[in-house]
Scaffold this active site. Sequence first.
Site: not given
Lengths: 202, 202
Positions: B124, B161
């Site tokens: 991701s 993230k």
Amino acid sequence: MFSIAQIMGNPNRDQEYLGKLQDYYADYRSIPSYAVIGDMLGMASKSAVSALIKRLTLAGYVEMTPDKRLAPTKRFFERELADFPIPAGMPAAANDAMSESLTIDEYLIPKPSSTIMVRIKGDSMIDAGIHDGDIAIVEKRHAASVGDIVVAVVDNEYTLKELGRDKQGYMLLPHNVDYAPIRPQEGLEIFGIMVGLVRKYR
Amino acid sequence: MFSIAQIMGNPNRDQEYLGKLQDYYADYRSIPSYAVIGDMLGMASKSAVSALIKRLTLAGYVEMTPDKRLAPTKRFFERELADFPIPAGMPAAANDAMSESLTIDEYLIPKPSSTIMVRIKGDSMIDAGIHDGDIAIVEKRHAASVGDIVVAVVDNEYTLKELGRDKQGYMLLPHNVDYAPIRPQEGLEIFGIMVGLVRKYR
DNA sequence: CGCGATAGAGAACATTCGTTCCACAAGCGT
DNA sequence: ACGCTTGTGGAACGAATGTTCTCTATCGCG
């Protein structure tokens, strides 16, 4: 391989001894003589130390080097889970990968004398996740395989690219759509291959 | 502290010797006896080894432990960092005047006690050059700034993230076009921020 | 070409190392 | 309470260690 509990005379005691040895090693990067171990652990005689070392050797925490010196094994550096207070569900702590080595250096640099670090300039390899400013760990050698990321000498200049090959011969593949593959005119000299990458966020 | 060139009788030669010692230590985590060093380096007499060790000690690469055993110092593990492109002549034992020397651990982990390593799962973050299988160096703390890459707890799960923010509040930004930003429903808990990345090519 | 400086070979040395043996103390079960 | 097992203290021992010394070969420089 045995567990410490299987081998050790008094597991708790021996575990504590092992801990002190680990602390000493962390301080000095060397395992002391039996006499000093004895001092450290509160044993007055070397025979007790000798027995302890036998047990630790059997359990796989220490071993003899080729010239009969006492040295720690990978297991010596294993940390208790308690040292990594990672809440449940944590993306598996990199413990698995690193458990074999004390340090990142060891993990990335198995052969220090032929390894150099090079700071990356430019973004010709950015699609391979190699960014400007990253540090490449490069092992110097002249043989490489297709697919390796290599430091090559082209026209008297050093460049870091993937080694590729097609029917026309070897070439150097950048990982950036803005760059074109390099087909060396006259031979291709490999300086080394990239074995690791280190990046620092600040 | 001295540089190796200032102290060493024959700097290149000694640099090469040091390299072999480093390799041995990488293999066995112990410095061998003078006799073995002699063998390894092609010296037939221990007096030569003794002299070498004196020079290495002066230059700060090795030292004596409290019980007079030979042990490596921090500097023993340092590696030269070259700038890319690598200057010509680099292959030869790097003489000083080179940029910096550092160990990867010190470079990446200024605060060992609050730092953990986490193996990256999934892609991701691949557009940020963070790949599946990489190891993230994470400093545990609860405060982060927008733009930091953070390990956050969302719905009882840990995820890595970039921390973002717009008028609606904080969010977690993946770096992969296939993933959508995450807007935590009920608060956002920061576990730590990513301070480094380590990747090993096999 | 010769000189001096330097490094390595080789041997002698005192020291320290780890092993091994024996004797004794503590813990345990019967 | 007794004997057995296990671990430790202590001393003796041979082997290996690192230091130091002298002598020789090599290199650099004039």
